[in-house]
Design a protein around this motif. Sequence first.
Motif, PDB file in Angstrom:
ATOM      1  N   GLU A 109       0.834  -1.209   0.000  1.00 21.49           N
ATOM      2  CA  GLU A 109       0.000   0.000   0.000  1.00 21.49           C
ATOM      3  C   GLU A 109       0.867   1.258   0.000  1.00 21.49           C
ATOM      4  O   GLU A 109       0.557   2.237  -0.690  1.00 21.49           O
ATOM      5  N   ILE A 110       1.976   1.212   0.747  1.00 22.66           N
ATOM      6  CA  ILE A 110       2.894   2.357   0.762  1.00 22.66           C
ATOM      7  C   ILE A 110       3.440   2.620  -0.633  1.00 22.66           C
ATOM      8  O   ILE A 110       3.447   3.754  -1.116  1.00 22.66           O
ATOM      9  N   ARG A 111       3.905   1.549  -1.288  1.00 25.53           N
ATOM     10  CA  ARG A 111       4.477   1.715  -2.626  1.00 25.53           C
ATOM     11  C   ARG A 111       3.443   2.280  -3.595  1.00 25.53           C
ATOM     12  O   ARG A 111       3.743   3.179  -4.385  1.00 25.53           O
ATOM     13  N   ALA A 112       2.225   1.778  -3.529  1.00 23.08           N
ATOM     14  CA  ALA A 112       1.176   2.251  -4.444  1.00 23.08           C
ATOM     15  C   ALA A 112       0.875   3.732  -4.198  1.00 23.08           C
ATOM     16  O   ALA A 112       0.743   4.521  -5.155  1.00 23.08           O
ATOM     17  N   LYS A 113       0.763   4.123  -2.932  1.00 23.22           N
ATOM     18  CA  LYS A 113       0.459   5.520  -2.619  1.00 23.22           C
ATOM     19  C   LYS A 113       1.601   6.445  -3.031  1.00 23.22           C
ATOM     20  O   LYS A 113       1.376   7.520  -3.594  1.00 23.22           O
ATOM     21  N   VAL A 114       2.836   6.034  -2.733  1.00 23.22           N
ATOM     22  CA  VAL A 114       3.993   6.851  -3.077  1.00 23.22           C
ATOM     23  C   VAL A 114       4.094   7.022  -4.593  1.00 23.22           C
ATOM     24  O   VAL A 114       4.322   8.131  -5.086  1.00 23.22           O
ATOM     25  N   ASP A 115       3.918   5.949  -5.334  1.00 25.59           N
ATOM     26  CA  ASP A 115       3.991   6.036  -6.797  1.00 25.59           C
ATOM     27  C   ASP A 115       2.901   6.947  -7.352  1.00 25.59           C
ATOM     28  O   ASP A 115       3.141   7.747  -8.269  1.00 25.59           O
ATOM     29  N   GLN A 116       1.707   6.855  -6.798  1.00 26.29           N
ATOM     30  CA  GLN A 116       0.593   7.671  -7.267  1.00 26.29           C
ATOM     31  C   GLN A 116       0.842   9.159  -7.006  1.00 26.29           C
ATOM     32  O   GLN A 116       0.658   9.998  -7.890  1.00 26.29           O
ATOM     33  N   VAL A 117       1.284   9.470  -5.791  1.00 28.41           N
ATOM     34  CA  VAL A 117       1.526  10.867  -5.429  1.00 28.41           C
ATOM     35  C   VAL A 117       2.716  11.432  -6.197  1.00 28.41           C
ATOM     36  O   VAL A 117       2.687  12.576  -6.664  1.00 28.41           O
ATOM     37  N   ALA A 118       3.766  10.644  -6.352  1.00 24.87           N
ATOM     38  CA  ALA A 118       4.944  11.104  -7.085  1.00 24.87           C
ATOM     39  C   ALA A 118       4.602  11.423  -8.532  1.00 24.87           C
ATOM     40  O   ALA A 118       5.071  12.424  -9.091  1.00 24.87           O
ATOM     41  N   LYS A 119       3.758  10.597  -9.142  1.00 26.50           N
ATOM     42  CA  LYS A 119       3.349  10.866 -10.524  1.00 26.50           C
ATOM     43  C   LYS A 119       2.492  12.130 -10.595  1.00 26.50           C
ATOM     44  O   LYS A 119       2.661  12.954 -11.503  1.00 26.50           O
ATOM     45  N   MET A 120       1.591  12.321  -9.628  1.00 25.42           N
ATOM     46  CA  MET A 120       0.719  13.482  -9.620  1.00 25.42           C
ATOM     47  C   MET A 120       1.530  14.772  -9.502  1.00 25.42           C
ATOM     48  O   MET A 120       1.213  15.784 -10.125  1.00 25.42           O
ATOM     49  N   LEU A 121       2.608  14.733  -8.689  1.00 23.46           N
ATOM     50  CA  LEU A 121       3.423  15.922  -8.458  1.00 23.46           C
ATOM     51  C   LEU A 121       4.629  15.999  -9.394  1.00 23.46           C
ATOM     52  O   LEU A 121       5.482  16.880  -9.231  1.00 23.46           O
ATOM     53  N   GLN A 122       4.712  15.070 -10.346  1.00 27.06           N
ATOM     54  CA  GLN A 122       5.771  15.058 -11.355  1.00 27.06           C
ATOM     55  C   GLN A 122       7.160  14.941 -10.722  1.00 27.06           C
ATOM     56  O   GLN A 122       8.117  15.599 -11.148  1.00 27.06           O
ATOM     57  N   ILE A 123       7.259  14.090  -9.699  1.00 26.10           N
ATOM     58  CA  ILE A 123       8.566  13.802  -9.104  1.00 26.10           C
ATOM     59  C   ILE A 123       8.855  12.302  -9.179  1.00 26.10           C
ATOM     60  O   ILE A 123       9.734  11.791  -8.484  1.00 26.10           O
ATOM     61  N   ASP A 124       8.112  11.598 -10.055  1.00 27.65           N
ATOM     62  CA  ASP A 124       8.268  10.145 -10.145  1.00 27.65           C
ATOM     63  C   ASP A 124       9.634   9.735 -10.694  1.00 27.65           C
ATOM     64  O   ASP A 124      10.078   8.609 -10.461  1.00 27.65           O
ATOM     65  N   THR A 125      10.320  10.639 -11.410  1.00 29.77           N
ATOM     66  CA  THR A 125      11.662  10.313 -11.923  1.00 29.77           C
ATOM     67  C   THR A 125      12.754  10.653 -10.904  1.00 29.77           C
ATOM     68  O   THR A 125      13.938  10.439 -11.175  1.00 29.77           O
ATOM     69  N   LEU A 126      12.352  11.170  -9.746  1.00 32.09           N
ATOM     70  CA  LEU A 126      13.325  11.632  -8.739  1.00 32.09           C
ATOM     71  C   LEU A 126      13.336  10.745  -7.499  1.00 32.09           C
ATOM     72  O   LEU A 126      14.010  11.067  -6.521  1.00 32.09           O
ATOM     73  N   LEU A 127      12.620   9.649  -7.512  1.00 36.64           N
ATOM     74  CA  LEU A 127      12.391   8.874  -6.298  1.00 36.64           C
ATOM     75  C   LEU A 127      13.664   8.312  -5.673  1.00 36.64           C
ATOM     76  O   LEU A 127      13.705   8.076  -4.462  1.00 36.64           O
ATOM     77  N   ASP A 128      14.718   8.113  -6.477  1.00 36.82           N
ATOM     78  CA  ASP A 128      15.950   7.543  -5.933  1.00 36.82           C
ATOM     79  C   ASP A 128      16.978   8.604  -5.550  1.00 36.82           C
ATOM     80  O   ASP A 128      18.070   8.266  -5.059  1.00 36.82           O
ATOM     81  N   ARG A 129      16.638   9.868  -5.763  1.00 39.13           N
ATOM     82  CA  ARG A 129      17.573  10.943  -5.401  1.00 39.13           C
ATOM     83  C   ARG A 129      17.420  11.327  -3.932  1.00 39.13           C
ATOM     84  O   ARG A 129      16.401  11.062  -3.300  1.00 39.13           O
ATOM     85  N   ARG A 130      18.441  12.006  -3.420  1.00 37.48           N
ATOM     86  CA  ARG A 130      18.368  12.558  -2.073  1.00 37.48           C
ATOM     87  C   ARG A 130      18.099  14.068  -2.176  1.00 37.48           C
ATOM     88  O   ARG A 130      18.329  14.676  -3.221  1.00 37.48           O
ATOM     89  N   PRO A 131      17.609  14.690  -1.103  1.00 41.80           N
ATOM     90  CA  PRO A 131      17.256  16.112  -1.154  1.00 41.80           C
ATOM     91  C   PRO A 131      18.365  17.027  -1.669  1.00 41.80           C
ATOM     92  O   PRO A 131      18.085  18.008  -2.362  1.00 41.80           O
ATOM     93  N   LYS A 132      19.639  16.722  -1.363  1.00 44.84           N
ATOM     94  CA  LYS A 132      20.734  17.582  -1.808  1.00 44.84           C
ATOM     95  C   LYS A 132      20.871  17.605  -3.330  1.00 44.84           C
ATOM     96  O   LYS A 132      21.503  18.514  -3.888  1.00 44.84           O
ATOM     97  N   ASP A 133      20.286  16.615  -3.992  1.00 41.95           N
ATOM     98  CA  ASP A 133      20.377  16.526  -5.459  1.00 41.95           C
ATOM     99  C   ASP A 133      19.173  17.170  -6.154  1.00 41.95           C
ATOM    100  O   ASP A 133      19.029  17.058  -7.377  1.00 41.95           O
ATOM    101  N   LEU A 134      18.313  17.837  -5.397  1.00 42.96           N
ATOM    102  CA  LEU A 134      17.087  18.415  -5.945  1.00 42.96           C
ATOM    103  C   LEU A 134      17.155  19.934  -5.943  1.00 42.96           C
ATOM    104  O   LEU A 134      17.840  20.551  -5.125  1.00 42.96           O
ATOM    105  N   SER A 135      16.410  20.543  -6.854  1.00 45.28           N
ATOM    106  CA  SER A 135      16.257  21.997  -6.847  1.00 45.28           C
ATOM    107  C   SER A 135      15.274  22.399  -5.748  1.00 45.28           C
ATOM    108  O   SER A 135      14.597  21.550  -5.149  1.00 45.28           O
ATOM    109  N   GLY A 136      15.180  23.714  -5.495  1.00 45.15           N
ATOM    110  CA  GLY A 136      14.253  24.181  -4.473  1.00 45.15           C
ATOM    111  C   GLY A 136      12.817  23.803  -4.771  1.00 45.15           C
ATOM    112  O   GLY A 136      12.067  23.384  -3.879  1.00 45.15           O
ATOM    113  N   GLY A 137      12.410  23.935  -6.021  1.00 43.63           N
ATOM    114  CA  GLY A 137      11.050  23.576  -6.399  1.00 43.63           C
ATOM    115  C   GLY A 137      10.783  22.089  -6.249  1.00 43.63           C
ATOM    116  O   GLY A 137       9.702  21.677  -5.822  1.00 43.63           O
TER     117      GLY A 137
END
Length: 356
Positions: A109-137
Amino acid sequence: MARVELRRVRKSYGEVEVIKGIDLDVQQGEFCVFVGPSGCGKSTLLRMISGLEPISDGDVVIGDEVVNDIPAADRGLAMVFQSYALYPHMSVRQNLSFGLENINTPKAEIRAKVDQVAKMLQIDTLLDRRPKDLSGGQRQRVAIGRAVVREPRVFLFDEPLSNLDAELRVEMRKEITGLHRRLENTMIYVTHDQVEAMTMADKIAVLRLGELEQFGKPLDLYNRPRNLFVAGFIGSPKMNFVAGRIDGDTLALDTGERMSLPATGFRYQPGQAVTLGIRPNHVTVGDDGPIRMTVASVEQLGGESYIYGTLGNGGAIALHLPGQAGAGTGEVLTIGADPAQIHLFDTESGLSLRTD
């Protein structure tokens, strides 16, 4: 989702009262924005709703339940902070799933929810990154996603866009309002930026010095401000104010000039000290205007122009005109306003004199 109601809520630190008996009713599914200058109590009020700050008096009601004594973790809320507050050693996926793991949600259930939310917020390609590798947005999207994945009754946002640049703030405003439309959850959002408030909110609560000045729809506050403070705070550039006194059917301004008053729409007394309010976009330029101003500076933005100047009494005035205005520094303009667009306030109390 749930309704949020505040009943005579107060907060004191020792003898200093910072929230002074606020009544507020945020309906289920509404996007409500708390706005006001620094130190007005808007973040304190949000923290009292969340349970991170105990109240001194009154009741906080979520749904049909008084939650004064219920811990923050058990109120069914999710909060998004200005600082993102991501776990730096965790990946994006781990940041999104951490809250669900703590309440023993099944892994599938966790995986399904995380995948759904990540796709909705367009961060599904960033799931394996850490915060230091992300932009502010991208970090802010992860912080929002961490709140969304918990499926809370109410979302609380504490100035979440303050650390972003101007262009990204505009983009994130659109994303958050789009998220509200999709989820239809109750959202309460704190900001000092009245443009954010006007563009995002279903309802705005204007706060000053721990008191609620006005609560209503954005255009109601813009068109019918309750007092001088709300009139000056809502709108950009802010409303122009000129002091004067009622003299028969005219307004004798402190500039030494006079202007006619509308026959209806206001209630005032002969000789009453009043303050005239005119929004910059309602100022008209023409030879028949009753007021003269001297141009101090002009901002040309191509499709619109801002003219700033001074009146006969030295007071400042701003004009917002369509197109490319030809005024130059030092030029004297004759200005006025449609009587239907002016505002009048009692100078002593600051309250609007409008009757309609």
